[in-house]
Design a protein around this motif. Structure first.
Motif, PDB file in Angstrom:
ATOM      1  N   GLY A  76       0.844  -1.184   0.000  1.00 53.04           N
ATOM      2  CA  GLY A  76       0.000   0.000   0.000  1.00 53.04           C
ATOM      3  C   GLY A  76       0.880   1.235   0.000  1.00 53.04           C
ATOM      4  N   PRO A  77       0.417   2.356  -0.545  1.00 51.77           N
ATOM      5  CA  PRO A  77       1.251   3.564  -0.633  1.00 51.77           C
ATOM      6  C   PRO A  77       1.270   4.338   0.677  1.00 51.77           C
ATOM      7  N   GLU A  78       1.931   3.780   1.679  1.00 49.71           N
ATOM      8  CA  GLU A  78       1.953   4.371   3.010  1.00 49.71           C
ATOM      9  C   GLU A  78       3.389   4.473   3.518  1.00 49.71           C
ATOM     10  N   PRO A  79       3.628   5.254   4.577  1.00 47.71           N
ATOM     11  CA  PRO A  79       4.995   5.400   5.097  1.00 47.71           C
ATOM     12  C   PRO A  79       5.656   4.084   5.483  1.00 47.71           C
ATOM     13  N   ASP A  80       4.890   3.112   5.974  1.00 52.97           N
ATOM     14  CA  ASP A  80       5.515   1.846   6.355  1.00 52.97           C
ATOM     15  C   ASP A  80       6.020   1.082   5.132  1.00 52.97           C
ATOM     16  N   THR A  81       5.318   1.211   4.011  1.00 54.13           N
ATOM     17  CA  THR A  81       5.798   0.585   2.783  1.00 54.13           C
ATOM     18  C   THR A  81       7.042   1.288   2.272  1.00 54.13           C
ATOM     19  N   VAL A  82       7.060   2.616   2.366  1.00 52.58           N
ATOM     20  CA  VAL A  82       8.273   3.356   1.993  1.00 52.58           C
ATOM     21  C   VAL A  82       9.449   2.877   2.831  1.00 52.58           C
ATOM     22  N   SER A  83       9.233   2.713   4.135  1.00 57.23           N
ATOM     23  CA  SER A  83      10.276   2.216   5.024  1.00 57.23           C
ATOM     24  C   SER A  83      10.739   0.824   4.593  1.00 57.23           C
ATOM     25  N   TYR A  84       9.798  -0.028   4.277  1.00 54.87           N
ATOM     26  CA  TYR A  84      10.117  -1.390   3.847  1.00 54.87           C
ATOM     27  C   TYR A  84      10.943  -1.393   2.562  1.00 54.87           C
TER      28      TYR A  84
END
Length: 231
Positions: free
Chosen positions: A171-179
């Protein structure tokens, strides 16, 4: 396909905004392609898009932002776009900053975020305190500082488009960016300005914002360590 870049516009119950947003892009930035992803709206969003002949993916049910955006990225991947940008349907994102983001990503980055706070200090509201905490969490877990992790204006390279298109849990969320950062993605930020929502209400009220921030923090610090990557 007229452009190397696709503007992906997820839209849920945006009948009051969608026409202004799309017409502004068509009229002022015809060099970019776009697609509206109607996320099972219960209002006239899809009807307005069809009546105006807009490029439209009309989802029969509401999948939420993650599902709608992923549908848009699958479209971008299938159509062969080199870059895709997540763009809000509520009028907050300003397309005049797209070119600067496109220039930056072509320098070899995988993700470029349109940042409100690269050169501007955050205020001391509860939402910005939450944003600061997410910035710290990403820094602690990846070693990389992201000044505006909750910005929804994000551009992705072809490789990242493929990741979103082929992995169902993205999903396009900060946790995915972190991942993605943990898995070697290169990220940069470009200073942008954003508008207030034109009409309607955001799904993130005060309580919703608090829950969102807590969920992101737990996910970044704990859950992402156990996330599986499909090959």
């Amino acid at each position: 396909m007229n452009s190397e870049l696709l503007i992906v516009i997820p839209a849920y119950n945006e009948q009051d905004n969608i026409e202004n947003v799309v017409e502004y892009i068509i009229g002022n930035y015809p060099q970019y392609d776009y697609v509206v992803v109607n996320d099972g709206s219960k209002d006239r969003t899809a009807e307005i898009c069809r009546a105006n002949g807009y490029e439209l993916l009309d989802l029969p049910v509401n999948l939420g932002l993650a599902g709608a955006f992923q549908a848009g990225l699958k479209y971008a991947y299938t159509k062969g776009y080199s870059y895709a940008i997540q763009f809000d349907a509520d009028g907050q994102h300003r397309p005049e900053f797209i070119q600067a983001m496109l220039n930056r990503i072509k320098e070899g980055y995988d993700i470029v975020i349109g940042s409100r706070f690269l050169n501007v200090r955050k205020d001391k509201s509860a939402r910005m305190i939450g944003s600061r905490m997410i910035t710290v969490a990403i820094k602690l877990t990846t070693g990389i500082r992201v000044s505006d992790p909750t910005s929804g204006m994000r551009m992705f390279s072809r490789e990242m488009i493929k990741e979103f298109a082929q992995n169902l849990n993205y999903g396009p969320e900060p946790d995915t960016v972190s991942y993605l950062l943990k898995n070697g993605a290169k990220i940069s930020e470009v200073q942008v300005k954003m508008e207030e929502r034109q009409f309607g209400e955001s799904y993130l009220n005060i309580l919703g914002s608090a829950r969102y921030m807590i969920r992101m923090l737990v996910s970044i610090i704990l859950v992402q360590n156990f996330r599986k990557r499909n090959k």
